[in-house]
Design an enzyme around this catalytic site. Structure first.
Site, PDB file in Angstrom:
ATOM      1  N   ARG A   1      -0.536   8.942   9.331  1.00 48.93           N
ATOM      2  CA  ARG A   1      -0.383   7.511   9.565  1.00 48.93           C
ATOM      3  C   ARG A   1      -0.030   6.762   8.274  1.00 48.93           C
ATOM      4  NH1 ARG A   1      -3.913   3.313   8.818  1.00 48.93           N
ATOM      5  NH2 ARG A   1      -5.615   4.724   8.373  1.00 48.93           N
TER       6      ARG A   1
ATOM      7  N   GLU B   1       0.866  -1.192   0.000  1.00 52.16           N
ATOM      8  CA  GLU B   1       0.000   0.000   0.000  1.00 52.16           C
ATOM      9  C   GLU B   1       0.898   1.235   0.000  1.00 52.16           C
ATOM     10  OE1 GLU B   1      -2.718  -0.327   3.288  1.00 52.16           O
ATOM     11  OE2 GLU B   1      -3.977  -1.777   2.250  1.00 52.16           O
TER      12      GLU B   1
ATOM     13  N   HIS C   1     -10.847   9.991   6.981  1.00 55.01           N
ATOM     14  CA  HIS C   1     -10.605   8.553   7.157  1.00 55.01           C
ATOM     15  C   HIS C   1     -10.069   8.194   8.540  1.00 55.01           C
ATOM     16  CE1 HIS C   1      -9.774   4.456   6.006  1.00 55.01           C
ATOM     17  NE2 HIS C   1      -8.482   4.598   6.191  1.00 55.01           N
TER      18      HIS C   1
ATOM     19  N   ARG D   1      -0.237   8.651   1.808  1.00 55.46           N
ATOM     20  CA  ARG D   1      -1.634   9.032   1.604  1.00 55.46           C
ATOM     21  C   ARG D   1      -1.853  10.546   1.472  1.00 55.46           C
ATOM     22  NH1 ARG D   1      -5.040   5.366   5.374  1.00 55.46           N
ATOM     23  NH2 ARG D   1      -4.412   3.803   3.876  1.00 55.46           N
TER      24      ARG D   1
ATOM     25  N   HIS E   1      -8.626  10.009   3.218  1.00 52.89           N
ATOM     26  CA  HIS E   1      -8.275   8.917   2.291  1.00 52.89           C
ATOM     27  C   HIS E   1      -8.516   9.411   0.870  1.00 52.89           C
ATOM     28  CE1 HIS E   1      -8.006   5.031   0.383  1.00 52.89           C
ATOM     29  NE2 HIS E   1      -7.641   4.497   1.531  1.00 52.89           N
TER      30      HIS E   1
HETATM   31  C1  SIN Z   1      -7.214   1.101   2.826  1.00 51.03           C
HETATM   32  O1  SIN Z   1      -7.543  -0.064   2.700  1.00 51.03           O
HETATM   33  O2  SIN Z   1      -6.912   1.840   1.889  1.00 51.03           O
HETATM   34  C2  SIN Z   1      -7.189   1.683   4.191  1.00 51.03           C
HETATM   35  C3  SIN Z   1      -6.121   1.081   4.993  1.00 51.03           C
HETATM   36  C4  SIN Z   1      -5.783   1.991   6.122  1.00 51.03           C
HETATM   37  O3  SIN Z   1      -6.483   2.947   6.395  1.00 51.03           O
HETATM   38  O4  SIN Z   1      -4.729   1.770   6.730  1.00 51.03           O
END
Ligand code: SIN
Length: 548
Positions: A398, A129, A363, A302, A253
């Site tokens: 985060r 991610e 988020h 993010r 997010h």
């Molecule tokens: C996501 O699945 O994009 C969110 C994961 C997260 O907030 O750590």
């Protein structure tokens, strides 16, 4: 800066019933359930939760849980990526605890029954991610990781339910933290709806209290958080005089399904893991705008992607961008992302053949109740775990999938501390007042004020307008009708007002905090934390603690 006061306080309601345990855990996401299961070793545990045991932000988590499980990965590299995402404000010792204890805790969770996806060799399968330089995200049920973790933990809790040492009270909103003559936490006041003899306002007494109430996303008009995320833990802690830190660092997010301007409340998340598997972002004219903005393009941290999305929207005048997964095989999408595919189809978008409209939405709260490495808050006997806490692992932003890990690792740490030392039960002392209540109809105005004034992009002007609206609401929308909704509205107001205050004070752009009028990071003035607490005269005092 004008004084900040919490919504008017009421005469504390007399508890109609009392329940007693050694440890009272408030909340039933990964943080609350892990702490409860482990704290049983220290004594009798009571878990109280606002709706049902299985309703929490954890249950909605899609992507997964991050841990350096791959032989080519290491805690040191996970530490590096977490510190980079946190933009200079992480507590390195706390992050080190997170990343070194993480792998063992995730394996234990697997052994407890969480069905993580496995490789053909039987190892936990890992994906990537944003912000991670390695494949490090364990996942389950395709994109239903949180739901699977929640299921496994609840099943473990039920397995010990025969044990009279663990009790659960559902439909219980925490009102206030109770303290004794020495200001030591010794329980909570609850408002319970329809749980037999335990109905209305009651007291749950304990030798220690753990707040694991989750986030505050409902303070915004559009969020990925479930309706229960109304900031109750932060608000109750604040009223108890506890230090609350970094509230200005709200994470937005970048890829939340965009359902039109009038969409309100919890919105469908499109997990970052979809970008981890190759989906890309395009502006409404079809251009890949993240390429060239950051070496990791769509997999940048993010905050960088959210800023890229906002810039693309501004440049094209559109209210969303596109997420493009059309090059991924349809059967792969269905098997790897069943939740996302079903939610998109429900809204008439097929990710295998169509572009998906996405935009940023609230988020995660990176700040919260300030704790030390054992989860202890500034009030003795009061602990905080998970999103409600500010352990220092997230800093200004985060890293993806570090939140479930934080609840897991720090839940164990809190339980270890409780096993070492549990003071005797003490008597709560009557306080002058309890949580105020606001007319539930004010909720939508609070959300409007925060969304317009303290969203992804803020400025002194937008924040000052939000602060004025909130002050006016506090004066005009007082309520003496005590319901879950009126207490929740007061909690939303309290955390919203504090968030706006912190965001006004921090005159720089860093991590999840983006100031239009101060577009740069300013380490000379702002390398440190804003910390607030309630003073004896009822006003909130905010101080800046510079990092050494
Ligand atoms: C996501 O699945 O994009 C969110 C994961 C997260 O907030 O750590």
């Amino acid at each position: 800066m004008t004084d900040l006061r919490l919504p008017h306080r009421l005469t504390a309601p007399e508890p109609g019933w009392t329940v007693q345990a050694d440890v009272v855990v408030v909340g039933s996401g990964i943080a609350g359930l892990t702490t409860a299961l482990e704290a049983r070793k220290a004594g009798r545990v009571l878990v109280v939760t606002k709706t049902f045991l299985d309703e929490s932000s954890t249950a909605w988590a899609q992507g997964g849980i991050a841990a350096a499980l791959h032989p080519e990965d290491s805690p040191e590299q996970h530490l590096h990526d977490t510190l980079v995402a946190g933009v200079g404000l992480c507590d390195e010792t706390a992050v080190r605890a997170l990343v070194t204890e993480g792998p063992k805790r995730v394996r234990e969770l697997g052994a407890l029954g969480a069905n993580f996806e496995r490789t053909p060799e039987g190892e936990i399968a890992l994906t990537r991610e944003g912000g991670h330089l390695r494949d490090r995200i364990a996942h389950a049920g395709g994109d239903a990781t949180g739901r699977e973790i929640s299921r496994a933990l609840i099943e473990a809790l039920h397995a010990v339910k025969e044990d009279p040492g663990i009790e659960v009270v559902e439909h219980a909103l925490v009102i206030d933290v109770l303290t004794d003559t020495t200001d030591h936490a010794c329980g909570v006041n609850l408002h319970v709806i329809g749980e037999g003899q335990r109905d209305g306002v009651g007291a749950a007494l304990g030798r220690a209290v753990v707040l694991a109430t989750g986030g505050l996303g409902q303070v915004y008009a559009s969020t990925t958080n479930p309706p229960v995320a109304t900031g109750d833990g932060v608000a109750a802690a604040l009223r108890a005089g506890v230090d609350v830190a970094d509230l200005e660092f709200v994470q937005f997010h970048p890829t939340v399904l965009w359902l039109g301007r009038s969409a309100h409340g919890q919105q469908p998340l499109i997990s970052e893991a979809l970008r981890g598997e190759g989906a890309v972002l395009r502006d409404v004219e079809g251009r890949r705008f993240m390429v060239g903005r950051h070496p990791l393009a769509e997999l940048a941290p993010r905050d960088v992607v959210a800023q890229g999305v906002i810039s693309a929207m501004t440049e094209t005048g559109a209210e969303h961008v596109w997420l493009d997964a059309r090059h991924l095989p349809a059967d792969f999408l269905e098997q790897r992302f069943p939740t996302i595919v079903a939610r998109c189809r429900k809204h008439h978008f097929d990710p295998a053949t169509m572009l998906i409209p996405v935009a940023p939405a609230q988020h995660y709260a990176s700040g919260g109740v300030r704790t030390d490495l054992r989860g202890r808050s500034s009030v003795p006997g009061l602990y905080a775990c998970g999103e409600v806490s500010c352990t220092g692992v997230h800093g200004a932003n985060r890293l993806a999938s570090n939140s479930l890990l934080e609840g897991l690792v720090f839940g164990h740490r809190i339980a270890a501390d409780l096993a070492e030392q549990l003071p005797p039960q003490s008597e709560p002392v009557a306080r002058a007042g309890s949580a105020g209540a606001l007319d539930p109809a004010a909720r939508v105005f609070i959300q409007g004020a925060l969304t317009a004034g303290a969203g992804v992009v803020r400025s002194a002007n937008s924040l000052s307008t939000a602060a004025s609206s909130l002050a006016q609401l506090a004066a005009e929308r007082r309520s003496d009708v005590l319901t879950t909704e009126s207490w929740e509205t007061a909690n939303l107001h309290a955390v919203g007002a504090l968030l706006v205050r912190h965001a006004s004070l921090r005159e720089e752009t860093r991590g999840g905090h983006w100031r239009d009028d101060f577009p740069d990071r300013d380490d000379r003035r702002w390398r440190g934390h804003l910390i607030s607490s309630l003073t004896g005269d009822g006003t909130v005092r905010t101080r800046f603690e510079e990092l050494p």
